[in-house]
Design a protein around this motif. Structure first.
Motif, PDB file in Angstrom:
ATOM      1  N   LYS A  19       0.839  -1.201   0.000  1.00  0.00           N
ATOM      2  CA  LYS A  19       0.000   0.000   0.000  1.00  0.00           C
ATOM      3  C   LYS A  19       0.874   1.251   0.000  1.00  0.00           C
ATOM      4  CE  LYS A  19      -3.725  -2.568   0.940  1.00  0.00           C
ATOM      5  NZ  LYS A  19      -5.126  -2.477   0.736  1.00  0.00           N
ATOM      6  N   HIS A  54      -5.702   1.836  -1.246  1.00  0.00           N
ATOM      7  CA  HIS A  54      -5.328   1.262  -2.546  1.00  0.00           C
ATOM      8  C   HIS A  54      -3.904   0.725  -2.477  1.00  0.00           C
ATOM      9  CE1 HIS A  54      -8.860   3.121  -4.067  1.00  0.00           C
ATOM     10  NE2 HIS A  54      -8.367   4.301  -4.328  1.00  0.00           N
ATOM     11  N   TYR A  98      -4.393   0.526  -7.429  1.00  0.00           N
ATOM     12  CA  TYR A  98      -5.490  -0.395  -7.696  1.00  0.00           C
ATOM     13  C   TYR A  98      -5.994  -0.973  -6.385  1.00  0.00           C
ATOM     14  CZ  TYR A  98      -0.978  -2.720  -8.749  1.00  0.00           C
ATOM     15  OH  TYR A  98       0.342  -3.110  -8.774  1.00  0.00           O
ATOM     16  N   ASN A  99      -7.265  -1.353  -6.390  1.00  0.00           N
ATOM     17  CA  ASN A  99      -7.899  -1.946  -5.205  1.00  0.00           C
ATOM     18  C   ASN A  99      -7.715  -3.455  -5.162  1.00  0.00           C
ATOM     19  OD1 ASN A  99      -8.969   0.415  -4.075  1.00  0.00           O
ATOM     20  ND2 ASN A  99     -10.694   0.355  -5.480  1.00  0.00           N
TER      21      ASN A  99
END
Length: 163
Positions: A19, A54, A98-99
Motif C-alpha cells: 500500500k 489502494h 489499484y484496489n
C-alpha cells in the motif's frame, strides 16, 4: 498485548508495504514506541485503516522484489527466470494504484507461493498475501486462534478508559 499486535503486524506487513512503504515504516515506528493499551489500539486501528487503502504500483513491485529476496539464494536458474518474467509483466502495468491485484500481480504472487511451498520460510507462511482466506486480524494463540479485536475489547475492560 504487545506480542499479539506484533503477530498481527507480521501477518499484514507485506500487504501494508504494498500500500505504501511509508505506511510500513510508520507502523514499525509506532511499534517501537508503543507501551500502553492506547498505543497498541492505535496500531491495530492504523493497520485496519491501511488495509482499506489502494495498492500503490511501485510499492507492489518493491514488495515483490523484497519477498523474492527470501528465495533468491535457493531458487534454481529456471525459477529465477520465471520470477523475473512475472516481475517484468508487473512492471509494465500502467495503473499507479489499484484496489484488487491485476492478473499479472496475482500470477507473480502465485509463483512466489509455489516457491514458498518448495522453500518454506516460516515468516512468510503467515503472511496475509499467501493466506488470503484468513481474517486479517486472526493470530495464532497457544489455546486457539484469536481475533485481535476480541482480545482488545476483553483487555480494555481490565484497563478501564482508553487513554
Amino acid at each position: 498485548m504487545k506480542r499479539e499486535i506484533e503477530q498481527l503486524w507480521a501477518i499484514n506487513k507485506y500487504e501494508v508495504m504494498m500500500k505504501g512503504y511509508s505506511f510500513y515504516k510508520q507502523i514499525q515506528s509506532l511499534l517501537k514506541s508503543a507501551h500502553t493499551p492506547a498505543h497498541f489500539r492505535h496500531i491495530y486501528e492504523t493497520i485496519h485503516d491501511l488495509k482499506m487503502q489502494h495498492f500503490h504500483h511501485q510499492d507492489v513491485i518493491n514488495t515483490l522484489e523484497h519477498i523474492w529476496g527470501y528465495f533468491k539464494s535457493d531458487a534454481t536458474d529456471k525459477e529465477k527466470q520465471h520470477f523475473f518474467q512475472y516481475l517484468y509483466k508487473c512492471q509494465q502495468l500502467t495503473d499507479h494504484t489499484y484496489n484488487v491485484f491485476p492478473k499479472e500481480v496475482q500470477h507473480a504472487l502465485a509463483f512466489l507461493s509455489t516457491l514458498l511451498d518448495t522453500y518454506p520460510h516460516r515468516y512468510l507462511l503467515q503472511s496475509s498475501l499467501f493466506l488470503p482466506k484468513n481474517k486479517w486480524n486472526l493470530i495464532n494463540h497457544p489455546d486457539s486462534p484469536l481475533s485481535v479485536d476480541s482480545f482488545y475489547f476483553k483487555k480494555e475492560e481490565c484497563y478501564g478508559e482508553r487513554e
